[in-house]
Enzyme design. Structure first.
Site, PDB file in Angstrom:
ATOM      1  CG  ASP A  51      19.921  19.656  36.130  1.00  0.00           C
ATOM      2  OD1 ASP A  51      20.268  20.547  36.923  1.00  0.00           O
ATOM      3  OD2 ASP A  51      19.885  18.448  36.446  1.00  0.00           O
ATOM      4  CG  ASP A  52      23.799  22.140  36.692  1.00  0.00           C
ATOM      5  OD1 ASP A  52      23.012  22.496  37.572  1.00  0.00           O
ATOM      6  OD2 ASP A  52      24.705  21.303  36.883  1.00  0.00           O
ATOM      7  CB  CYS A  89      19.715  20.785  41.482  1.00  0.00           C
ATOM      8  SG  CYS A  89      21.055  20.752  40.266  1.00  0.00           S
TER       9      CYS A  89
END
Length: 527
Positions: A51-52, A89
């Site tokens: 994530d990221d 996201c």
């Protein structure tokens, strides 16, 4: 044999013999599926989604020299030109799951109103995801653990009781990334976690759930496993044993660090340059924390790969490692976030190992994250032509059977900006329409930070062309070969013919939809 009989009142009723016959048919079909799986052992597939996690500003640094690189990248292939369909996201994850561009899956931001895990998404798109396709055909057993979509679990859209089609085993995080004090949906039932490291640290919990699945799953059927970690998303909470690692690491001081984006969209120009010392110190600290959270992801990778090895399944398993979007820390004096059109936000890592993939390979081919679904279906033995996906399978490239000369030259990046209808009381001069503002009144998003870009990677061109949906119809163009840090917007100096050609490509990509317009979605154009 008739499937139904009629009674004296002319009502259709089921015959006991017919019911038995239907049961036998179902059992036969199920056995045939299992027999097919045994006769033609299909490979297992593991997708690890972070994530990221950026790749352009060194986000992989803490793990690239450890297990993830050694056990996946060095054992297989690393794609060096992998981009997301949207640098945020929920839209990006929707593209992974559906194999579609955002203009076709209609998820535009991280809110319910932006279609993130909304009831409309659940009705129209979830049934068309690649896991739903796998489950429908009955051969693969499917497993999910971790962050799904940012609004998953919202009571207005079914709460944690909602289990999306496609998943036999479901361990999904309610809402956005956390490390402690969260709720998991365990096959539709809420399981609450506290802040005890040994029982609750989410990355480790996901690793343990994954290992349990590998140990207890059916050995007669292949499996697809997706593990979606919170790291390195904020709040950047490291495991206790890693809290002091990397004490001297700082955000990279690349040429675009802490400089004014003088020729860029107004949102970038409003950033204050140079940044204050306190802002630089804050983002350096955040950069260290991000690296620390990734050490637990690296542990997860090692546990999963080693378990596959011990079980004798590694040689028949594809393991894919990637991220939903990139990140920035100080580039063009923007403190930290994603959402922007630049390389640091749209470029992500992609490492794959598996059967027939030679070790220590790198590929410069242009990959989009909407290609993951088609590739996984291809690995599983299904044709993407049976779907409405926009992407294409890169399996032939990995196994040496592809022709790079026929691969696409362009991908589309789309983003729809968000803003507040009222002014931020702390930053009244900015007025309404902005969001994600920092204490020094530098904002990371706005309503008119809405853009579409063509990213071109070809033998004769390495370009990015972007148009904003604002009053100016502002344009940014970069020659990534001459200007890899995107310091100079050449929209006003580039040849008009090139601008027109890129504008045409952008319109073509924005109008594409599914396999019926495959060559519009995946153009292979020459310069």
């Amino acid at each position: 044999m008739a499937l139904f009989v009629f009674n004296s009142a002319s009502k259709m009723v089921s015959s006991p013999f017919v019911i038995l016959h239907c049961i036998l048919i179902c059992v036969t079909l199920h056995c045939n599926n299992l027999a097919e799986a045994k006769m033609n052992p299909r490979p297992n597939i593991v997708l690890i989604l972070t994530d990221d996690l950026d790749v352009s500003i060194g986000g992989m640094g803490s793990i690239f020299s450890k297990n993830t690189k050694k056990l996946i990248g060095d054992a297989g292939i690393t794609f060096t030109n992998t981009f997301v369909a949207s640098p945020l996201c929920c839209p990006s994850r929707a593209s992974i799951l559906t194999g579609k561009y955002p203009h076709n899956h209609h998820v535009v931001n991280n809110t319910l109103e932006g279609n993130c895990s909304s009831t409309a998404w659940q009705k129209t798109q979830e049934p068309e995801t690649f896991p739903a396709f796998l489950q429908k055909h009955g051969i693969y057993q499917t497993f999910f653990a971790g962050k799904y979509l940012n609004e998953y679990g919202n009571k207005k859209a079914g709460g944690v009781e909602h289990v999306p089609p496609g998943w036999d085993h479901w361990f999904a995080l309610e809402r956005n990334s956390k490390y402690y004090n969260y709720t998991l949906s365990v096959n539709g039932r809420a399981q609450r976690h506290g802040q005890n490291y040994s029982e609750d640290y989410l990355t480790d919990v996901l690793a343990n759930i994954s290992i349990d699945f590998l140990e207890n799953k059916s050995n007669r059927r292949p499996f697809f496993m997706m593990v979606s970690t919170p790291a390195p998303h904020s709040p950047w909470t490291a495991a206790p044993q890693y809290e002091s690692n990397f004490p001297n690491i700082k955000a990279p001081r690349d040429p675009n660090f802490n400089v004014h984006g003088k020729d860029k969209h107004w949102l970038i120009r409003q950033a204050k340059t140079p940044m204050t010392n306190s802002s630089v110190e804050f983002l350096d600290n955040a950069y260290r924390k991000r690296w620390r959270t990734l050490l637990s992801v690296d542990d997860l990778v090692e546990k999963v790969v080693r378990k596959l090895e011990v079980r004798g399944e590694l040689s028949n398993t594809y393991v894919i490692f990637t991220s939903d979007n990139g990140y920035h820390t100080g580039q063009f004096s923007l403190p930290m976030d994603k959402r922007q059109l630049y390389e640091f936000d749209i470029r992500v890592p992609l490492l794959v190992r598996g059967p027939n993939i030679k070790p220590n390979q790198t590929s410069p081919l242009l990959i989009a994250n909407m290609d993951l679904g088609p590739t996984i279906l291809d690995i599983a033995g299904y044709s993407v032509n049976e779907t409405q996906m926009d992407g294409m399978s890169f399996l032939p490239t990995m196994t040496g059977k592809g022709n790079s000369s026929t691969w696409r030259s362009d991908v589309l990046v789309e983003y729809e900006g968000e803003g507040s209808n009222i002014s931020d009381p702390a930053c009244p001069l900015l007025g309404p329409g902005v969001s994600e503002c920092f204490p020094d009144c530098v904002c990371e998003d706005s309503y008119n930070n809405t853009y579409a870009c063509v990213r071109t990677v070809a033998q004769a061109a390495n370009l990015q062309y972007c148009e904003f949906d604002d009053n100016e119809v502002f344009v940014e163009v970069y020659n990534l070969t001459a200007d890899p840090f995107q310091l100079s917007n050449i929209a006003k100096s580039i040849d008009q013919e090139v601008l027109e050609k890129m504008n045409h490509r952008l319109m073509m990509l924005q109008s594409c939809s599914g396999q019926s317009s495959f060559h519009y979605c995946n153009p292979n154009l020459r310069w």
